[in-house]
Design an enzyme around this catalytic site. Structure first.
Site, short mmCIF file in Angstrom:
data_model
loop_
_atom_site.label_atom_id
_atom_site.label_comp_id
_atom_site.label_asym_id
_atom_site.label_seq_id
_atom_site.Cartn_x
_atom_site.Cartn_y
_atom_site.Cartn_z
N ASP A 73 0.82 -1.21 0.00
CA ASP A 73 0.00 0.00 0.00
C ASP A 73 0.85 1.26 0.00
OD1 ASP A 73 0.88 -0.57 2.61
OD2 ASP A 73 -1.10 -1.17 3.27
N ASN A 142 -7.53 -3.56 14.28
CA ASN A 142 -8.93 -3.76 13.89
C ASN A 142 -9.07 -4.93 12.92
OD1 ASN A 142 -7.87 -2.75 11.53
ND2 ASN A 142 -9.25 -0.99 11.38
N HIS A 144 -7.34 -5.32 10.07
CA HIS A 144 -7.05 -5.06 8.65
C HIS A 144 -5.77 -5.77 8.22
CE1 HIS A 144 -4.79 -0.97 9.57
NE2 HIS A 144 -3.91 -1.95 9.50
N GLU A 149 -9.74 -2.48 5.35
CA GLU A 149 -10.35 -2.24 6.65
C GLU A 149 -11.56 -3.17 6.83
OE1 GLU A 149 -8.66 -0.52 8.61
OE2 GLU A 149 -8.24 1.52 7.97
#
Ligand code: F6R
Length: 247
Positions: A73, A142, A144, A149
């Site tokens: 990313d 979380n 991801h 996400e």
């Protein structure tokens, strides 16, 4: 090494020992196949892995001269020479210290005028190299993976995404001013990641223990994108004692 579902799990005593195990795995891949296609991650977790790979390059002659690398990313809005860009992170942590050909290192272009085209370019470049042989991943608190996400689809591809407020907050530690933290990124998709031949997921520290448990033994759900990794039969999790403490 133990098995949880179809995932192999290797637990190191400390974060450094865990990083050294991951570096050994990557270096084995490069020795077996010098022209490997490596998928790389940024963030705090892999820093010690890259340090060890640089050491193996300097001391043992581990060569990156034939590898291609693809990063997961990049932030939208940060140019390659921005100090907090993931391109710069990779240069500082690895690329500038080893013999990799910069032309063979691919990080999505976060300042492209056409971001969707830049995402497609990343996806196409991976395909042109015959796919990723070994993909390194971290995991967000979380759940991801890359910047997929919670809510991301199993078949998602490389694309522009909005970061959640918890991810923006977690990333703020790297920026002097919270207002500078990017809110969007180009990320490889879950579908893209799952096409890698092998996947290595690394997590260290007590703060990751709960999400590691959910990813490995909780419900498979888009609320925890890392839980989709169990669809792949070539995944190895490298954890330190703390991150493995809830398994
Ligand atoms: C990094 C990435 C992220 C991180 C994750 C964990 O390229 O895609 O998914 O792997 O946010 O970050 P750290 O290692 O900083 O806890």
């Amino acid at each position: 090494m133990k098995l949880i579902g179809n995932a192999s799990v290797q637990v190191g005593e400390t974060a450094v020992e865990t990083a050294n195990l991951v570096a050994a795995r990557i270096s084995q891949q490069m020795t077996d196949q010098p022209a490997s296609v490596l998928g790389l991650a940024t963030g705090g977790t892999p820093v010690a892995v890259y340090q060890q790979l640089v050491r193996l390059h300097r001391q043992n002659g581990l060569s990156f001269s034939r590898v291609h690398t693809f990063n997961l990313d990049e932030y939208v809005g940060l140019a390659a020479d921005h100090p907090q860009s993931y391109r710069m992170f990779m240069r500082e942590q690895l690329f500038d210290s080893v013999d990799v050909d910069p032309e063979r290192t691919f990080v999505p272009d976060g300042v492209a005028s056409d971001l969707a085209a830049a995402a497609a370019d990343h996806e196409n470049a991976i395909r042109d190299q015959g796919g990723i042989d070994l993909q390194l991943l971290g995991i967000g608190q979380n759940g991801h993976i890359a910047f997929n996400e919670p809510g991301s689809a199993l078949d998602s591809r490389t694309r522009v995404v909005d970061l959640t407020s918890s991810t923006i907050q977690a990333n703020a530690r790297f920026f002097a001013d919270a207002a500078e933290v990017p809110t969007r990124a180009i990320t490889m998709g879950i579908g893209t990641i799952l096409e890698s031949k092998s996947i290595v997921v690394m997590a260290t520290g007590a703060a990751k223990a709960e999400i590691v448990r959910r990813a490995l033994v909780g419900e498979e759900t888009r609320d925890c994108p890392a839980s989709y990794l169990r669809r792949h039969d070539g995944v190895t999790w490298y954890l330190d004692r703390e991150a493995a403490s809830q398994l």
